[in-house]
Design a protein around this motif. Sequence first.
Motif, PDB file in Angstrom:
ATOM      1  N   LEU A   8      -9.553  -0.514  -8.772  1.00 32.57           N
ATOM      2  CA  LEU A   8     -10.802   0.133  -9.158  1.00 32.57           C
ATOM      3  C   LEU A   8     -10.478   1.533  -9.643  1.00 32.57           C
ATOM      4  N   VAL A   9     -11.088   1.935 -10.750  1.00 29.45           N
ATOM      5  CA  VAL A   9     -10.894   3.274 -11.314  1.00 29.45           C
ATOM      6  C   VAL A   9     -12.261   3.943 -11.395  1.00 29.45           C
ATOM      7  N   MET A  10     -12.373   5.119 -10.776  1.00 26.08           N
ATOM      8  CA  MET A  10     -13.645   5.830 -10.790  1.00 26.08           C
ATOM      9  C   MET A  10     -13.852   6.478 -12.152  1.00 26.08           C
ATOM     10  N   PRO A  14     -17.531  11.646  -7.467  1.00 20.03           N
ATOM     11  CA  PRO A  14     -16.894  12.845  -6.902  1.00 20.03           C
ATOM     12  C   PRO A  14     -15.498  13.114  -7.459  1.00 20.03           C
ATOM     13  N   THR A  15     -14.700  12.037  -7.701  1.00 19.23           N
ATOM     14  CA  THR A  15     -13.318  12.216  -8.167  1.00 19.23           C
ATOM     15  C   THR A  15     -13.051  11.298  -9.358  1.00 19.23           C
ATOM     16  N   PRO A  16     -13.513  11.652 -10.566  1.00 20.72           N
ATOM     17  CA  PRO A  16     -13.273  10.796 -11.737  1.00 20.72           C
ATOM     18  C   PRO A  16     -11.783  10.623 -12.002  1.00 20.72           C
ATOM     19  N   GLY A  17     -11.394   9.391 -12.356  1.00 17.16           N
ATOM     20  CA  GLY A  17     -10.001   9.090 -12.644  1.00 17.16           C
ATOM     21  C   GLY A  17      -9.215   8.578 -11.450  1.00 17.16           C
ATOM     22  N   LYS A  18      -9.757   8.664 -10.246  1.00 16.68           N
ATOM     23  CA  LYS A  18      -9.043   8.195  -9.064  1.00 16.68           C
ATOM     24  C   LYS A  18      -9.007   6.671  -9.042  1.00 16.68           C
ATOM     25  N   THR A  19      -7.866   6.113  -8.642  1.00 12.08           N
ATOM     26  CA  THR A  19      -7.684   4.666  -8.603  1.00 12.08           C
ATOM     27  C   THR A  19      -7.602   4.182  -7.166  1.00 12.08           C
ATOM     28  N   TYR A  20      -8.101   2.977  -6.951  1.00 14.04           N
ATOM     29  CA  TYR A  20      -8.063   2.330  -5.634  1.00 14.04           C
ATOM     30  C   TYR A  20      -7.443   0.950  -5.822  1.00 14.04           C
ATOM     31  N   ASP A  21      -6.260   0.739  -5.221  1.00 12.22           N
ATOM     32  CA  ASP A  21      -5.588  -0.553  -5.317  1.00 12.22           C
ATOM     33  C   ASP A  21      -6.280  -1.569  -4.409  1.00 12.22           C
ATOM     34  N   LEU A  22      -6.574  -2.725  -4.962  1.00  9.59           N
ATOM     35  CA  LEU A  22      -7.174  -3.819  -4.186  1.00  9.59           C
ATOM     36  C   LEU A  22      -6.037  -4.691  -3.657  1.00  9.59           C
ATOM     37  N   ASP A  23      -5.411  -4.240  -2.574  1.00 10.33           N
ATOM     38  CA  ASP A  23      -4.251  -4.923  -2.015  1.00 10.33           C
ATOM     39  C   ASP A  23      -4.584  -5.658  -0.715  1.00 10.33           C
ATOM     40  N   LYS A  24      -5.879  -5.784  -0.404  1.00  5.28           N
ATOM     41  CA  LYS A  24      -6.293  -6.514   0.788  1.00  5.28           C
ATOM     42  C   LYS A  24      -7.263  -7.621   0.399  1.00  5.28           C
ATOM     43  N   SER A  95     -19.707   5.352 -10.706  1.00  7.32           N
ATOM     44  CA  SER A  95     -19.378   4.214 -11.551  1.00  7.32           C
ATOM     45  C   SER A  95     -17.900   3.915 -11.392  1.00  7.32           C
ATOM     46  N   LEU A  96     -17.555   2.640 -11.141  1.00  2.00           N
ATOM     47  CA  LEU A  96     -16.183   2.191 -10.967  1.00  2.00           C
ATOM     48  C   LEU A  96     -15.879   1.101 -11.992  1.00  2.00           C
ATOM     49  N   ALA A  97     -14.648   1.099 -12.494  1.00  3.07           N
ATOM     50  CA  ALA A  97     -14.204   0.067 -13.425  1.00  3.07           C
ATOM     51  C   ALA A  97     -13.252  -0.874 -12.704  1.00  3.07           C
ATOM     52  N   PHE A  98     -13.490  -2.188 -12.845  1.00  2.75           N
ATOM     53  CA  PHE A  98     -12.614  -3.209 -12.254  1.00  2.75           C
ATOM     54  C   PHE A  98     -11.574  -3.570 -13.304  1.00  2.75           C
ATOM     55  N   GLU A  99     -10.297  -3.290 -13.000  1.00  2.00           N
ATOM     56  CA  GLU A  99      -9.239  -3.460 -13.993  1.00  2.00           C
ATOM     57  C   GLU A  99      -8.108  -4.310 -13.444  1.00  2.00           C
ATOM     58  N   LEU A 100      -7.452  -5.012 -14.366  1.00  2.00           N
ATOM     59  CA  LEU A 100      -6.250  -5.773 -14.048  1.00  2.00           C
ATOM     60  C   LEU A 100      -5.043  -4.889 -14.329  1.00  2.00           C
ATOM     61  N   VAL A 101      -4.144  -4.789 -13.347  1.00  2.00           N
ATOM     62  CA  VAL A 101      -2.954  -3.961 -13.501  1.00  2.00           C
ATOM     63  C   VAL A 101      -1.926  -4.746 -14.287  1.00  2.00           C
ATOM     64  N   GLN A 102      -1.541  -4.219 -15.446  1.00  2.00           N
ATOM     65  CA  GLN A 102      -0.561  -4.894 -16.297  1.00  2.00           C
ATOM     66  C   GLN A 102       0.839  -4.523 -15.826  1.00  2.00           C
ATOM     67  N   GLU A 103       1.623  -5.533 -15.505  1.00  2.00           N
ATOM     68  CA  GLU A 103       3.005  -5.309 -15.095  1.00  2.00           C
ATOM     69  C   GLU A 103       3.880  -5.243 -16.343  1.00  2.00           C
ATOM     70  N   GLU A 104       4.581  -4.134 -16.501  1.00  2.00           N
ATOM     71  CA  GLU A 104       5.453  -3.979 -17.653  1.00  2.00           C
ATOM     72  C   GLU A 104       6.818  -4.584 -17.354  1.00  2.00           C
ATOM     73  N   PRO A 105       7.321  -5.517 -18.212  1.00  2.51           N
ATOM     74  CA  PRO A 105       8.642  -6.119 -17.968  1.00  2.51           C
ATOM     75  C   PRO A 105       9.746  -5.094 -18.155  1.00  2.51           C
ATOM     76  N   GLU A 106      10.803  -5.273 -17.394  1.00  4.77           N
ATOM     77  CA  GLU A 106      11.948  -4.370 -17.477  1.00  4.77           C
ATOM     78  C   GLU A 106      12.975  -4.950 -18.441  1.00  4.77           C
ATOM     79  N   PHE A 107      13.458  -4.142 -19.318  1.00  4.47           N
ATOM     80  CA  PHE A 107      14.444  -4.563 -20.291  1.00  4.47           C
ATOM     81  C   PHE A 107      15.759  -3.839 -20.002  1.00  4.47           C
ATOM     82  N   THR A 108      16.870  -4.572 -20.164  1.00  4.19           N
ATOM     83  CA  THR A 108      18.198  -3.996 -19.972  1.00  4.19           C
ATOM     84  C   THR A 108      18.757  -3.628 -21.329  1.00  4.19           C
TER      85      THR A 108
END
Length: 207
Positions: A8-10, A14-24, A95-108
């Motif tokens: 969630l991204v506010m 009170p704190t615009p731009g703050k993110t809350y990980d939905l890890d539960k 107001s909160l935005a529900f977002e999907l966290v994009q995992e960036e692949p690691e390249f060697t």
Amino acid sequence: MAPLRFQLVMRSGPTPGKTYDLDKDEVSIGRDVNNEVVINDAEVSRRHAQINRQPGSFAIEDLGSTNGTFVNRVRLSGTRVLQPGDSITLGENVSLAFELVQEEPEFTVVASHQPERESPPTPAVDFPGERFAQPEMERQPPPYASHIPPSPAEAQPPTPRKSRSDNRMLFGCIGLTVLLCILVVLALVIIDQLNIWCDVMPFLPGC
């Protein structure tokens, strides 16, 4: 395959731009400090809403809040499955935005150890009596984005000031005019006091 991560991204509150990980599996939202997502705002109830994990996403439900919970400006009356990009509004201020966290692949990156070839120097052109070197093109810096062009009034050249001689002449004319007016008034007062109107101006009626 790693499970999808959401957050969630506010956007406003009170704190615009703050993110809350939905890890539960269960994430409660409210003003009380015992919630996983604590939002200190008068429009938010102590236990306002709750987000529960669903296969591939999360679902949100209102916990009987005073000012209500809205998803995409529609007030919740039950449970609703969230989609990435949905807007969650708590009351009128938060107001909160529900977002999907994009995992960036690691390249060697494999570095190449081959030596770089040096380019031959550019020869100078010789002319009789003088030598001209090839000038390097200088890159002009881009214009400053916040630069404000001057207004037409500011772009005009300043009006030259009058010289001191002009000012002295103007003041002299004004002083002379004032002196003549004083003399005329003084003469009229003397004529009136001596009652010699007919002597000075015999053409007046009654003289």
